[in-house]
Design an enzyme around this catalytic site. Structure first.
Site, PDB file in Angstrom:
ATOM      1  N   HIS B  62       6.577  -3.116   2.557  1.00 61.00           N
ATOM      2  CA  HIS B  62       5.234  -3.247   3.120  1.00 61.00           C
ATOM      3  C   HIS B  62       4.659  -4.591   2.670  1.00 61.00           C
ATOM      4  O   HIS B  62       4.916  -5.044   1.546  1.00 61.00           O
ATOM      5  CB  HIS B  62       4.324  -2.100   2.666  1.00 61.00           C
ATOM      6  CG  HIS B  62       4.533  -0.841   3.467  1.00 61.00           C
ATOM      7  ND1 HIS B  62       4.138   0.400   3.036  1.00 61.00           N
ATOM      8  CD2 HIS B  62       5.088  -0.656   4.700  1.00 61.00           C
ATOM      9  CE1 HIS B  62       4.451   1.308   3.964  1.00 61.00           C
ATOM     10  NE2 HIS B  62       5.027   0.681   4.967  1.00 61.00           N
ATOM     11  N   ASP B  64       1.909  -5.829   1.604  1.00 57.74           N
ATOM     12  CA  ASP B  64       1.132  -6.044   0.377  1.00 57.74           C
ATOM     13  C   ASP B  64       1.993  -5.986  -0.879  1.00 57.74           C
ATOM     14  O   ASP B  64       1.480  -6.118  -1.990  1.00 57.74           O
ATOM     15  CB  ASP B  64      -0.053  -5.058   0.294  1.00 57.74           C
ATOM     16  CG  ASP B  64       0.363  -3.600   0.413  1.00 57.74           C
ATOM     17  OD1 ASP B  64       1.416  -3.329   1.040  1.00 57.74           O
ATOM     18  OD2 ASP B  64      -0.350  -2.726  -0.095  1.00 57.74           O
ATOM     19  N   HIS B  65       3.305  -5.815  -0.688  1.00 56.81           N
ATOM     20  CA  HIS B  65       4.222  -5.806  -1.845  1.00 56.81           C
ATOM     21  C   HIS B  65       5.287  -6.898  -1.767  1.00 56.81           C
ATOM     22  O   HIS B  65       6.019  -7.099  -2.728  1.00 56.81           O
ATOM     23  CB  HIS B  65       4.899  -4.435  -1.993  1.00 56.81           C
ATOM     24  CG  HIS B  65       3.919  -3.352  -2.331  1.00 56.81           C
ATOM     25  ND1 HIS B  65       3.803  -2.809  -3.576  1.00 56.81           N
ATOM     26  CD2 HIS B  65       2.966  -2.757  -1.576  1.00 56.81           C
ATOM     27  CE1 HIS B  65       2.837  -1.894  -3.589  1.00 56.81           C
ATOM     28  NE2 HIS B  65       2.315  -1.852  -2.380  1.00 56.81           N
ATOM     29  N   HIS B 140       7.584   7.425  -0.037  1.00 59.27           N
ATOM     30  CA  HIS B 140       6.533   6.698   0.665  1.00 59.27           C
ATOM     31  C   HIS B 140       6.910   6.634   2.154  1.00 59.27           C
ATOM     32  O   HIS B 140       7.908   7.219   2.563  1.00 59.27           O
ATOM     33  CB  HIS B 140       6.385   5.302   0.028  1.00 59.27           C
ATOM     34  CG  HIS B 140       5.139   4.580   0.435  1.00 59.27           C
ATOM     35  ND1 HIS B 140       3.907   5.174   0.497  1.00 59.27           N
ATOM     36  CD2 HIS B 140       4.935   3.275   0.810  1.00 59.27           C
ATOM     37  CE1 HIS B 140       3.015   4.279   0.885  1.00 59.27           C
ATOM     38  NE2 HIS B 140       3.609   3.134   1.086  1.00 59.27           N
ATOM     39  N   HIS B 268      -3.212  -0.107  -7.587  1.00 55.93           N
ATOM     40  CA  HIS B 268      -3.081   0.021  -6.133  1.00 55.93           C
ATOM     41  C   HIS B 268      -4.299   0.734  -5.533  1.00 55.93           C
ATOM     42  O   HIS B 268      -4.186   1.664  -4.734  1.00 55.93           O
ATOM     43  CB  HIS B 268      -1.789   0.756  -5.751  1.00 55.93           C
ATOM     44  CG  HIS B 268      -1.367   0.477  -4.326  1.00 55.93           C
ATOM     45  ND1 HIS B 268      -1.671   1.316  -3.282  1.00 55.93           N
ATOM     46  CD2 HIS B 268      -0.700  -0.567  -3.784  1.00 55.93           C
ATOM     47  CE1 HIS B 268      -1.182   0.812  -2.158  1.00 55.93           C
ATOM     48  NE2 HIS B 268      -0.594  -0.325  -2.424  1.00 55.93           N
TER      49      HIS B 268
END
Lengths: 301, 301
Positions: B62, B64-65, B140, B268
């Protein structure tokens, strides 16, 4: 026409300097030009309503010009965007973006259109009733285009006093604005010049980064109002230009002069320089109306 | 063991908050964990010697990682790095990185190794004489791993006074540090406990983000000294957890308690919350030794 510099430094993002990105507002349209890493944060920082961006123009696929694109596209999706988004850039930009979206199992909430460029000639990539955007083929280490943004001439302005004086009916106003003459009921023809004023002059902006010095672009940007031209180096470092395919401030000024530009804005500064003021000084020895970009700087034309 | 939080917020980068990235220093090794957009600027901002990073662990793909990974890899090349760089992450991370490098016609000045992960089981991904890194399979929306970083027990500390007292020759010191007993010339055997002190206890750190609540990780992180566990939401928004596959602060605290962790660090955080203090308050109702991460915060263990 408003130009906001989001980033104007070469190579890597740093604490206080950002890689290339600009926001151009022209005739109510909002165009994003290049999108280095961190561009979305720059847009937020300067409180720009970036959901209004519908067209993104990428010059080339070096990281300092497009690594922020996928983040912006993802953020638009997270914000629930519904409006179409058009991305213009070199062939490959679609593959890379779709691969990243696929691997993150994230799809956009809006239609995402890619307009991939391969032509070595100047081509029109966007056109509507008020603006035209044309590529400016540049010479860099990878396939690169600058972009010329041109306002279209607006309608003529009605001379209300004259029109009312001749008692011309409202239904002819559009014809008059479009430049038509009017024949009155008594047979007299009133030439358009008597009924209108000239429209505001159409403006133009040329973005040229990254490129080695090339006069091939001069005919395309001839008489442009505002020219942004890369000047990675000062003349004292001209020896790096050929290998890296970049320009000096003096070379950028020479292009501005040959193209009879109204104004030159310098940018894409190498991070080797402590002060960018010297770029302006150097350019002005060739072309007086030279300014320097800086992150966050806003130019109104 | 020093942990620097470079970013600990979910979803999109903003002016004041950064997506996930952490720098863990353990036994002199520098490990980067996740690499959201802007991580390289965060590394510079906090004046970390990031050229010392040789291992980067990505939890999942993802944005944002990992959207900051390609920028960091490119910057290493621009800085002329020569040291090998190892990247650990889900299958696909190699393809996306190489495609970006290919399209920008830029290659690294150093050896870049990808260790792609596909296993649903916990596996050792890195091991040397001082540290071992193991995956923690998480649940996830895409394939995701946390990582367990464990120091190896060091050598026993020599009790210099005792060793000199028995007039033991220098050449036996290593044997003693490794736990061996010593037989003297007169036939007496001196047990190791008389000659050494216990080594410093080996420490461990578990990074678990992003994940829905899953007790399957408890046996893997049992007795960990420090647990970083995602807590995107507060319990008042628990209804979002199942769909988004994230956790609340209370769920993170429950995992910390069940795993008998020494300390819990929450992170997070969803950007919907104005204050993150409430995450700590909520977690402490279950697990007293709970702290909150924040961008730039440094934890020393």
């Amino acid at each position: 026409m408003t130009l906001t510099i989001l980033g104007c430094y070469a190579a890597t993002p740093r604490t206080m300097t950002n890689p290339t990105a600009q926001l151009l507002e022209m005739k109510g349209r909002m165009f994003l030009i290049d999108c280095g890493e961190g561009t979305q944060v720059q847009l937020r920082k300067h409180k720009l309503k970036f959901s209004r961006i519908n067209h993104i123009f990428i010059s080339h696929l070096h990281g300092d010009h497009f690594y922020g694109l996928i983040g912006l596209i993802s953020t638009f999706a997270l914000l629930g965007r519904k409006t179409d988004l058009h991305v213009y850039g070199p062939k490959g930009i679609k593959e890379i973006t779709l691969l990243q979206l696929k691997l993150s199992n994230s799809w956009t909430s809006y239609n995402l259109y890619f307009h991939e460029l391969e032509s070595e000639e100047s081509v029109v990539v966007f056109e509507d009733d008020k603006v035209r955007v044309t590529t400016i083929p540049l010479r860099h280490r990878v396939y690169t285009n600058g972009y010329l943004f041109e306002e279209k001439a607006g309608e003529r302005k009605l001379n209300i006093e004259a029109v009312e004086n001749y008692e011309i009916d409202l239904c002819y106003y559009r014809k008059i604005k479009w430049g038509g003459d009017i024949t009155l009921d008594d047979g007299r023809t009133i030439p358009n010049e008597e009924l209108t004023f000239d429209p505001l002059p159409a403006k133009s902006y040329a973005f040229c980064s990254d490129t080695v010095y090339t006069e091939a672009i001069v005919p395309i940007i001839k008489n442009v109002d505002v020219l942004y031209h890369e000047s990675t180096f000062l003349e004292s470092e001209v020896q790096y230009c050929e290998k890296t395919m970049h320009c000096t401030a003096m070379q950028a000024a020479t292009i501005a002069k040959k193209a009879n530009a109204g104004q030159l804005i310098l940018g894409h500064f190498s991070t080797r320089y402590d002060s960018i003021e010297r770029f302006k000084t150097e350019a002005r020895t060739i072309f007086e109306n030279s300014e320097i970009a800086d992150d966050g700087k806003v130019f109104e034309f």
